[in-house]
Design an enzyme around this catalytic site. Structure first.
Site, PDB file in Angstrom:
ATOM      1  N   ASP A   5       0.823  -1.209   0.000  1.00  0.00           N
ATOM      2  CA  ASP A   5       0.000   0.000   0.000  1.00  0.00           C
ATOM      3  C   ASP A   5       0.860   1.263   0.000  1.00  0.00           C
ATOM      4  O   ASP A   5       1.878   1.330   0.698  1.00  0.00           O
ATOM      5  CB  ASP A   5      -0.870  -0.019   1.267  1.00  0.00           C
ATOM      6  CG  ASP A   5      -1.882   1.100   1.295  1.00  0.00           C
ATOM      7  OD1 ASP A   5      -2.818   1.051   0.498  1.00  0.00           O
ATOM      8  OD2 ASP A   5      -1.726   2.030   2.130  1.00  0.00           O
TER       9      ASP A   5
ATOM     10  N   GLU B 181       1.560  -0.609  -5.037  1.00  0.00           N
ATOM     11  CA  GLU B 181       0.626   0.478  -5.326  1.00  0.00           C
ATOM     12  C   GLU B 181       1.475   1.740  -5.448  1.00  0.00           C
ATOM     13  O   GLU B 181       1.841   2.359  -4.449  1.00  0.00           O
ATOM     14  CB  GLU B 181      -0.407   0.645  -4.216  1.00  0.00           C
ATOM     15  CG  GLU B 181      -1.506   1.587  -4.665  1.00  0.00           C
ATOM     16  CD  GLU B 181      -2.186   2.389  -3.551  1.00  0.00           C
ATOM     17  OE1 GLU B 181      -3.267   2.933  -3.811  1.00  0.00           O
ATOM     18  OE2 GLU B 181      -1.633   2.492  -2.439  1.00  0.00           O
TER      19      GLU B 181
HETATM   20  C1  NOJ Z   1      -4.376   3.121  -0.769  1.00  0.00           C
HETATM   21  C2  NOJ Z   1      -5.545   2.218  -0.522  1.00  0.00           C
HETATM   22  O1  NOJ Z   1      -5.904   1.576  -1.720  1.00  0.00           O
HETATM   23  C3  NOJ Z   1      -6.643   3.086   0.037  1.00  0.00           C
HETATM   24  O2  NOJ Z   1      -7.853   2.387   0.125  1.00  0.00           O
HETATM   25  C4  NOJ Z   1      -6.205   3.621   1.381  1.00  0.00           C
HETATM   26  O3  NOJ Z   1      -7.184   4.522   1.856  1.00  0.00           O
HETATM   27  C5  NOJ Z   1      -4.863   4.369   1.270  1.00  0.00           C
HETATM   28  N1  NOJ Z   1      -3.903   3.672   0.488  1.00  0.00           N
HETATM   29  C6  NOJ Z   1      -4.277   4.589   2.650  1.00  0.00           C
HETATM   30  O4  NOJ Z   1      -3.850   3.371   3.204  1.00  0.00           O
END
Ligand code: NOJ
Length: 539
Positions: free
Chosen positions: A211, A264
């Protein structure tokens, strides 16, 4: 149904052409009837996922969490949230899925923890200056009495990125105040994450989705965000972040069946993005460039070309993503006049033509499935679910909505629980769903679509099956009208997508294998895609 895959003996490169299905566990299937999906619910639906033909499941965070950000606020990485089940349930799910040939990827959230994590509790209980605060970013404020935050940095969820405590100090949170940012120069932070990776790898997970992967490292001098050289942003894409992933890659590679790192990484510059995919770092990262573009031949062609070139250079497989738990559902988005996506422009009351959006989303499924690399499918997109845009204010949970003062609709609309049966309680989801399903969702239900060979679910099943034959087949564009994209995969397959209104003539072919809409006198209608077999099959 077992194909004998197990995490230690399967092909090492299984991920390079995989179809990876994203499970948002709270909204997938609710076995215990409390209105929130759970791991037992996922286990009960594994045959559905096996029949869909997916190679792996990526679970958004399933750990113990106060759910201030849908689980991206982790209180304990070594425990499953009690609403979802137990660690034993997770182990059973991982094992059962593997028996069906489906691997498991879990979400790791290294940028921050929940404010209910024991480290943050310790930090709050400690006095300013105490080492317990060093795992986070605690600072005194600016101004005469420290009343101003240490910097003007803003949170991704609106408002300042700093919150003040009663003792006068401020702490950093690039997301919600309930998600304090970790200090990655602290050895405990490094060691703990490496231990957590091993904890889940040892339980048989095949990889991790990382993430907010570019945000971990911060400039300790805390400068304001201004003009900067590449790598010089104070809290994003700093060069030091790559050392973390190099260490993680070594851990992943130390297993007999190497584990996979999926990033991500939201970065506008392709070259900066590609640095995360060097061969001693991550295996792949989500293709947000493609995902956020509108339904337009030229813009998508450009994204595909950049994607293929960027990934070729580093030897990583491209990924194709139409949506996820943060993004407006494709059926709704592609029905809008401006069908590109950005968080900044997402607003209530933006009109959409759902019929047109559904046609385009089906065509997009055929397009993405035909491209070389990895295909990601967000749960419910295989059913053609639209975004639920009229959720009552009192059920909305997303901090993105609340912290924007209600201006941003937030992400609840793509997280509404799935319909499984055409009627009955919660359309077969389980108990009264934590986000209400629209009254007409029976028509999208799995049960309704299984009975219909032209349904979006039938389309997905078929195309995922056909896609297996493509493997590493080479890719080449075929010249066409500007409104049409066409390309060949290997000798045998051609994919044609018509973005225009008028039907398009098809190149010579032996057989139309699958089409997102009925062909009209051998021509491809607008907002539709087809896969053609170029040579007669040898049967
Ligand atoms: C990316 C995640 O996909 C999202 O859902 C989340 O709110 C943020 N990162 C913070 O962790």
């Amino acid at each position: 149904m077992s194909n004998g895959v197990n995490v230690s003996s399967g092909p090492r490169n299984w991920w390079r052409n995989a179809v990876i299905y994203q499970v948002y566990p709270r909204s997938f299937a609710d076995a215990n009837g409390d209105g929130t999906g759970d791991l037992a619910g996922v286990r009960s639906r594994l045959p559905y996922l096996a029949r869909l033909g997916v190679d792996a499941l990526w679970f958004t965070p399933w750990y113990r969490s106060p759910q201030n950000d849908g689980g991206y606020d982790v209180a304990d990485y070594r425990d499953i949230d009690p609403v979802l089940g137990t660690v034993e349930d997770a182990e059973a799910l991982i094992a059962e899925a593997l028996e069906m040939g489906i691997r498991t990827i879990v979400d790791i959230v290294p940028n921050h923890v929940s404010s209910e994590h024991e480290w943050f509790a310790e930090a709050l209980a400690a006095a300013p200056g105490d080492p317990a605060r060093d795992r986070f970013w605690f600072r005194d404020g600016r101004g005469e009495s420290g009343e101003l935050p240490p910097t003007e940095w803003t949170s991704s969820f609106s408002g300042p990125a700093w919150s003040r405590l009663d003792d006068g100090q401020w702490y950093l949170h690039l997301f919600a105040p309930e998600q304090p940012d970790l200090n990655w120069s602290h050895p405990d932070v490094v060691a703990e994450h490496e231990a957590v990776l091993r904890f889940w790898y040892d339980r048989g997970v095949a990889g991790v989705r990382i993430d907010s992967a570019s945000m971990l490292v911060k400039d300790p001098d805390l400068p304001e965000v201004g003009d900067h050289e590449p790598g010089g942003h104070p809290h994003n894409d700093r060069d030091g972040v790559h050392d973390i992933y190099r260490r993680w890659r070594k851990i992943a590679d130390s297993y007999a069946q190497p584990r996979v790192l999926v990033g991500e990484v939201w970065l506008p510059e392709a070259d900066r993005f590609a640095r995360y995919l060097r061969d001693d770092e991550m295996h792949m990262a989500f293709n947000f460039d493609f995902m956020t573009r509108g339904w337009d031949a030229e813009t998508l062609r450009e994204s595909i070309e950049t994607t293929l070139a960027t990934h070729r250079d580093v030897g990583a497989p491209p990924t194709w993503v139409l949506s996820n738990h943060d993004i407006t559902r494709p059926v709704t988005r592609y029905g809008r006049r401006d069908s590109s996506f950005s968080f900044e422009t997402k607003r209530f009351g933006t009109p959409t033509d759902l019929e047109r959006g559904a046609r385009r989303a089906r065509a997009a499924a055929l397009l993405t499935a035909a491209l070389p690399g990895v295909l990601y499918v967000y749960q419910g997109d295989e059913l053609g679910l639209p975004e639920v845009e009229d959720l009552p204010a009192e059920v909305r949970e997303d901090p993105m909505h609340h912290r924007s003062g209600g201006v941003d609709p937030g992400r609840d609309g793509c997280r509404v629980p799935l319909p499984w049966t055409s009627g009955g309680k919660a359309f077969g989801f389980g108990g009264p769903p934590w986000l209400p399903q629209p009254a007409d969702w029976g028509r999208y239900a799995v049960e309704s679509q299984l009975a219909d060979p032209d349904s979006t679910l039938s389309l997905y099943r078929r195309v995922i099956g056909l896609r297996r034959e493509l493997r590493d087949a080479d890719f080449a564009w075929i010249p066409t009208d500007p409104q049409v994209l066409a390309f060949r995969r290997g000798e045998d397959l051609t994919c044609v997508v018509n973005f225009g209104d008028a039907p398009a003539a098809l190149p010579d072919h032996a057989e139309a294998l699958i089409a997102s809409a009925r062909l009209e006198d051998g021509r491809l209608p607008g907002d539709a895609a087809v896969w053609l077999r170029t040579r007669p099959s040898h049967q």
